[in-house]
Each structure stands twice: as structure tokens, then as C-alpha cells.
Write an enzyme that holds these catalytic residues in place. Structure first.
Site, short mmCIF file in Angstrom:
data_model
loop_
_atom_site.label_atom_id
_atom_site.label_comp_id
_atom_site.label_asym_id
_atom_site.label_seq_id
_atom_site.Cartn_x
_atom_site.Cartn_y
_atom_site.Cartn_z
N ASN A 1 -14.90 3.39 0.43
CA ASN A 1 -15.78 3.73 1.56
C ASN A 1 -15.38 5.03 2.21
OD1 ASN A 1 -16.99 1.17 1.38
ND2 ASN A 1 -15.60 0.27 2.89
N ASP B 1 -14.84 6.14 5.87
CA ASP B 1 -14.69 5.54 7.19
C ASP B 1 -15.10 6.56 8.27
OD1 ASP B 1 -13.65 3.38 5.87
OD2 ASP B 1 -11.59 3.66 6.56
N GLY C 1 -10.45 -1.63 -1.27
CA GLY C 1 -9.96 -1.44 -2.63
C GLY C 1 -9.22 -0.12 -2.76
N ASN D 1 -7.99 1.79 -0.43
CA ASN D 1 -6.78 1.84 0.40
C ASN D 1 -5.61 1.14 -0.31
OD1 ASN D 1 -8.35 2.98 2.37
ND2 ASN D 1 -8.50 1.15 3.65
N GLU E 1 -15.23 -6.82 -0.87
CA GLU E 1 -16.22 -5.85 -0.42
C GLU E 1 -17.12 -5.40 -1.57
OE1 GLU E 1 -14.02 -2.77 1.67
OE2 GLU E 1 -14.51 -3.71 3.58
N GLY F 1 3.72 -11.31 11.80
CA GLY F 1 4.34 -11.48 10.49
C GLY F 1 3.40 -12.11 9.48
N ASP G 1 -2.72 2.15 15.69
CA ASP G 1 -3.98 1.95 14.96
C ASP G 1 -3.70 0.96 13.82
OD1 ASP G 1 -6.19 2.10 13.32
OD2 ASP G 1 -6.34 4.29 13.35
N ALA H 1 -6.29 -0.73 8.20
CA ALA H 1 -5.64 -0.66 6.88
C ALA H 1 -4.20 -1.20 6.86
CB ALA H 1 -5.68 0.75 6.30
N ALA H 2 -3.77 -1.85 7.95
CA ALA H 2 -2.42 -2.44 7.92
C ALA H 2 -2.36 -3.51 6.82
CB ALA H 2 -2.08 -3.06 9.28
N GLY H 3 -3.44 -4.29 6.71
CA GLY H 3 -3.50 -5.32 5.66
C GLY H 3 -3.49 -4.68 4.28
N ASP H 4 -4.16 -3.53 4.15
CA ASP H 4 -4.20 -2.84 2.85
C ASP H 4 -2.82 -2.27 2.51
OD1 ASP H 4 -6.91 -3.42 2.80
OD2 ASP H 4 -7.44 -1.53 3.77
O1 RIB Z 1 -9.09 -2.48 5.67
C1 RIB Z 1 -9.58 -1.30 6.24
C2 RIB Z 1 -10.82 -0.87 5.52
O2 RIB Z 1 -11.84 -1.83 5.72
C3 RIB Z 1 -11.41 0.43 6.00
O3 RIB Z 1 -10.88 1.55 5.32
C4 RIB Z 1 -12.90 0.24 5.80
O4 RIB Z 1 -13.46 1.07 4.84
C5 RIB Z 1 -13.09 -1.23 5.46
O5 RIB Z 1 -13.33 -1.40 4.13
#
Ligand code: RIB
Length: 325
Positions: A15, A17, A45, A47, A143, A229, A255, A258-261
Site C-alpha cells: 500500500n 500510506d 505484506g 512492511n 489484506e 508484550g 508512532d 507497523a509495530a506489528g509488522d
Molecule cells: O500495519 C501497518 C500497515 O497497515 C500500514 O502500512 C497500512 O498500509 C496498513 O496495511
């Protein structure tokens, strides 16, 4: 699960953003003033692919961009990061877009318009089977169409290729077959939506939710809890389920996009990099989750999705500062 391949294949979204800085996130029917607008490469994906690649993994991306001006930009950003983009195709129409307001505490909300991601089909996956077979690990999110995700899972199952599924975002219809992967990674809200329970908040509730994900078919589960955690749940050889709380790193978030990514990309990198061939056994997973938690902590200290994903030295420094080897 024993595999010797070292390459990660990420099949998922790409994506652009559109990040809007605000003081406070709007509530329904409220208008708030934005402070700035930035275009940043993203998509769960992409990220996760960049997160693993920046740490040193060999990564290929299977995904779709559109014929708009973002399409080429998104593909070349991935290429510049070192992600293999031969399997990033183009479909007529717009690329995936995410609208992301971020408040001054670093909290965000995300609206995704799938664009080309919504056109990644099982046939596109079939055309990439050789690359899937070449992978030591496959990582998926939600997604892209669920039918495509299921198709990848089935191909990997037949060939004994381990699969990690990040269940973001949870679709309205969540087929139980999605849980039949080696490792399932929801956050608290996603776990609640999948299981049809209230959002688990305490460690005890999260442990319980992780147990239920395994009872529903996942081999192992990692339930992420943001600043609190994560909980890892593993099915042991005696049939019991063992859970471990992975402590968070104490950092000031600016911010959390994308912490999960960052967590998932780092998890995949560490599992592929570990000397142990038993990459999805409890000990390797615990180690990988601690490493991934340090990567996520690094990422929340920097604004943006891909710009916030750390390099290996930064993750090691975070672990050293907190005395984890
Ligand atoms: O996890 C963060 C992402 O979620 C963003 O980069 C956004 O594109 C969404 O897919």
C-alpha cells in the site's frame, strides 16, 4: 517442522500510506485539523518483507500494485530495500492505499482501500509455485483475498513448507481453515474477533485466548499485546499447551504504525537465521519472540511504517540496553 531453506516468501499487501498527523484522533461526526500529510510506502505484506530484509533475511514478495503512479514507486521502494520483486505484478486500476491519522501520543487508526491487492488471485499464486517451493518459510496477512490466502496455505501444507499467518485485518467471515497454519499471530482485538469473545486484556485472558486458537487448529500462536508484550502458546509433545509471556521493552512510543509488522518480520528473520532446524519449536519461538519484541520497540520510536523498521544493530542495541542476549 524441519526445513533447511533460508528464504522468506511474503505473500500480501503493498500500500501507499497517506499519513496525517493530528493532535487527537477524530471521533464519529467530528472534524479535526491535520498538521501534516506524508506519502509513505506501507502495506502489511510489504512492511513485513522490508522488516525481515532490513535485518538481513533473503526475502521475496508476492503481491500486486496498480497502474497508477504509486504502483511503480511502491515496487521500486521494495527493490531498493533488497526485497526480490519479480513476483510483484501489476493489475489495471489503483494501487492499495491506507489513510492513517496518527495522534500526538503515537496512536493511530487505519482505513485500507485494497486496490490491486484485492486482485491478487489463486491463479497468480499458481504462477509463483516455484518461488513458494523455494522458500524456507512463508508469511501471510489478510489484506489480500481470503481465497488467495487459503490457496497459499494449501500449497504449503502439501509441500511441508511452514506458514506464519498474521490475522490482520480479520475478515467478516473467518474460515476455520485459516487457523490450520504452523504459527498464527493475532493481536488482542483480532483474537477476540476470531474467537467471538470480548477483547482479552489481562495476561490470564490472553493466555486463555491463545489456548483456544490452538484448540481451533493452530499449531502454535503468538498473541501480541502492544505495549504489554506478547503471549506465546505452544502445543507440547504430550498434548499440553504451554504459554510464555514475552515482556515488552520499556520505550516511549511516538508512532505505533507497523509495530506489528516489525514484530512479524523480525520473528521470521530470527527463525530462519537460527541454527536450530526445529524452527517452530518452543525454544526457538521464545527466542524469536524476544528478538521480535525488541524490533517492535525500536519501530515505535520512529514515525511511519517502513521508515520505522529497524536494522539488526538497532535491535541488538535495544536488547543489550535491556540485557537480553
Ligand atoms: O500495519 C501497518 C500497515 O497497515 C500500514 O502500512 C497500512 O498500509 C496498513 O496495511
Amino acid at each position: 517442522m524441519i526445513r533447511t531453506g533460508k528464504k522468506l516468501l511474503v505473500c500480501g499487501s503493498i500500500n501507499m500510506d497517506l499519513v496525517v498527523r493530528v493532535d487527537t484522533l477524530p471521533t464519529p461526526r467530528e472534524t479535526v485539523a491535520g498538521k501534516s500529510l506524508a506519502e509513505v510506502s506501507g502495506g502489511k505484506g510489504a512492511n513485513q518483507a522490508v522488516a525481515a530484509c532490513r535485518l538481513g533475511a533473503e526475502v521475496a514478495m508476492l503481491g500486486m500494485v496498480g497502474t497508477d503512479s504509486f504502483g511503480n514507486k511502491l515496487r521500486s521502494c521494495l527493490r531498493q530495500e533488497g526485497v526480490q520483486v519479480d513476483l510483484v505484478g501489476t493489475k489495471e486500476g489503483p494501487s492499495g492505499i491506507a489513510i492513517i491519522p496518527v495522534d500526538k501520543k503515537g496512536e493511530n487508526m487505519i482505513i485500507v482501500v485494497p486496490g490491486a491487492n484485492g486482485q491478487l488471485s489463486p491463479e497468480d499464486v499458481d504462477a509463483a509455485v516455484a518461488a513458494i517451493e523455494d522458500a524456507g518459510l512463508v508469511m501471510l496477512q489478510l489484506e489480500i483475498p481470503v481465497s488467495t490466502v487459503l490457496h497459499v496455505i494449501r500449497i504449503c501444507k502439501k509441500r511441508g513448507i511452514p506458514v506464519i499467518l498474521n490475522t490482520a485485518p480479520v475478515p467478516e467471515e473467518f474460515p476455520g481453515e485459516l487457523l490450520g497454519v504452523d504459527l498464527v499471530c493475532p493481536n488482542q482485538k483480532e483474537a477476540a474477533a476470531i474467537l467471538g469473545i470480548p477483547t482479552p486484556e489481562t495476561i490470564e485472558e490472553v493466555n486463555h485466548a491463545a489456548h483456544r486458537l490452538i484448540e481451533r487448529g493452530a499449531k502454535q500462536a503468538v498473541l501480541t499485546m502492544g505495549g504489554k508484550g506478547a503471549v506465546l502458546a505452544c502445543k507440547m509433545p504430550d498434548g499440553n499447551i504451554a504459554t510464555t509471556w514475552i515482556e515488552p521493552y520499556p520505550v516511549q512510543a511516538v508512532d505505533t504504525v507497523a509495530a506489528g509488522d516489525a514484530f512479524l518480520g523480525a520473528l521470521a528473520y530470527r527463525l530462519l537465521d537460527s541454527d536450530s532446524l526445529e524452527m517452530l519449536e518452543r525454544a526457538s519461538l521464545e527466542d524469536a519472540c524476544r528478538f521480535a519484541s525488541a524490533a517492535a520497540a525500536c519501530s515505535v520510536m520512529v514515525p511511519g511504517a517502513q521508515p520505522s523498521l529497524p536494522k539488526l544493530e538497532q535491535v541488538h542495541a535495544m536488547m543489550r540496553r535491556n540485557q537480553v542476549s
